[in-house]
Design a protein around this motif. Structure first.
Motif, mmCIF file in Angstrom:
data_model
loop_
_atom_site.group_PDB
_atom_site.id
_atom_site.type_symbol
_atom_site.label_atom_id
_atom_site.label_comp_id
_atom_site.label_asym_id
_atom_site.label_seq_id
_atom_site.Cartn_x
_atom_site.Cartn_y
_atom_site.Cartn_z
ATOM 1 N N GLN A 94 26.037 26.403 43.104
ATOM 2 C CA GLN A 94 25.268 27.417 43.898
ATOM 3 C C GLN A 94 24.566 28.445 42.755
ATOM 4 O O GLN A 94 23.490 29.072 43.053
ATOM 5 N N ALA A 95 25.155 28.456 41.636
ATOM 6 C CA ALA A 95 24.549 29.245 40.491
ATOM 7 C C ALA A 95 23.273 28.389 40.005
ATOM 8 O O ALA A 95 22.611 29.043 38.873
ATOM 9 N N GLY A 96 23.088 27.164 40.198
ATOM 10 C CA GLY A 96 22.148 26.229 39.881
ATOM 11 C C GLY A 96 22.411 25.310 38.482
ATOM 12 O O GLY A 96 21.326 25.025 37.909
ATOM 13 N N ASP A 139 27.335 34.941 39.256
ATOM 14 C CA ASP A 139 27.846 35.489 40.582
ATOM 15 C C ASP A 139 28.607 34.296 41.232
ATOM 16 O O ASP A 139 28.264 33.236 41.174
ATOM 17 N N ASN A 140 29.249 34.862 42.096
ATOM 18 C CA ASN A 140 30.102 33.682 42.983
ATOM 19 C C ASN A 140 30.129 34.552 44.564
ATOM 20 O O ASN A 140 30.928 35.290 44.973
ATOM 21 N N PRO A 141 28.922 34.050 45.102
ATOM 22 C CA PRO A 141 28.925 34.434 46.498
ATOM 23 C C PRO A 141 30.046 33.976 47.352
ATOM 24 O O PRO A 141 30.415 34.379 48.589
ATOM 25 N N LEU A 142 30.891 33.041 47.066
ATOM 26 C CA LEU A 142 31.944 32.532 47.897
ATOM 27 C C LEU A 142 33.102 33.430 47.645
ATOM 28 O O LEU A 142 34.271 33.259 48.300
ATOM 29 N N LEU A 143 33.330 34.404 46.774
ATOM 30 C CA LEU A 143 34.256 35.277 46.532
ATOM 31 C C LEU A 143 34.557 36.002 47.659
ATOM 32 O O LEU A 143 33.755 36.600 48.467
#
Length: 277
Positions: free
Chosen positions: A145-147, A258-262
């Protein structure tokens, strides 16, 4: 009389924890995890009474471990990097086991490529480097997700690195040195990259399985007692200070993702829980 003694023995073993061997993949992590666990359970004894702690003599892939944790028979305690699935299906104790040091990832590389990594100055440059990650690992989706250019594997990650399938294999600092040393005889070019680190917000928690709320409440209470009296920090520094120096963590360029799944319940604002280089 023998029947009474048997009953008393069972009563004294009211709280039985069985932790999986996967929680301790290196000698560094093993000593820290078990030291912290014993200290927390001892700190809870005045309120909760005696306990038993066992180590399950079997290693399992993460997917099977989750199934066994849900049953709570073979194993009911694990120290794992968090994921939404584990937090939803098990009982997470949202206090980082290692003050979040696991969030700082240094890389295993082919040592002949060190100059390439020393020249990296931006996160965008690092994202173009093929990165290795395990298929069942919580971090894999975060990297995607971070690319990052992620190459997934199941077993043989170090042989994939040595064969050039990917060029950067991020590991926690204890894992990096332990795995480098363990693989040198087979893959002599594998080295610990020396100039940069990734910060990936993926804390490692204790999880309780089998719906055993009392075991979770007791362990969280014990951990909070350790935090209050300074034991949490003392155990951390005893385990990790030498490794932090060995890794040169304070001197590295740290790239944060970043970790949008956190989970929104992650206690990022509680400074007592987190190590900052």
């Amino acid at each position: 009389m023998l029947a009474l003694l048997g009953w008393l023995g069972k009563a004294c073993a009211l709280d039985v924890y069985t932790i999986d061997m996967n929680s301790s993949k290196s000698s560094y992590a093993e000593s820290h995890v078990l030291n912290l666990l014993h200290a927390a359970l001892d700190a809870s004894s005045a309120r909760y009474g005696p306990y038993q702690l066992h180590v399950a003599q079997v290693r399992m892939e993460r997917d099977r471990l989750l199934l066994e944790m849900l049953k709570g028979d073979m194993v009911n305690l694990s120290g794992q990097v968090t994921s939404i699935e584990w937090e939803q299906k098990l009982i997470p104790i949202r206090i980082p086991i290692d003050k979040g040091i696991t969030c700082y990832r240094i890389g295993l590389i082919d040592g002949r490529n060190q100059a390439e990594f020393s020249a990296i100055r931006t996160l965008a440059q690092l994202k173009r480097v093929p990165l290795g990650s395990g298929r069942q690992w919580s971090s894999t989706m975060t990297y995607r997700q971070a690319g990052f250019n992620v190459v997934e594997g199941t077993v043989g990650m170090h042989s994939m690195l040595a064969a050039g399938r990917f060029r950067f294999f991020p590991r926690a600092i204890d894992e990096a040195f332990h795995e480098r040393d363990a693989s040198l005889a087979f893959f002599p070019t594998v080295a610990v990259e020396s100039s940069l680190a990734l910060y990936v917000p993926l804390p490692r928690y204790f999880f309780i399985g089998g719906g055993q709320q009392r075991l979770a409440q007791r362990l969280e209470y014990g951990l909070q007692r350790l935090i209050a009296d300074g034991g949490y920090d003392r155990i951390f520094h005893a385990a990790y200070d030498e490794l932090i120096e060995k890794a040169g963590l304070r001197k590295r360029r740290i790239f944060r993702i970043d970790n949008p799944l956190l989970s929104p319940q992650t206690p990022l604002s509680n400074k007592a829980y987190w190590y900052v280089p």
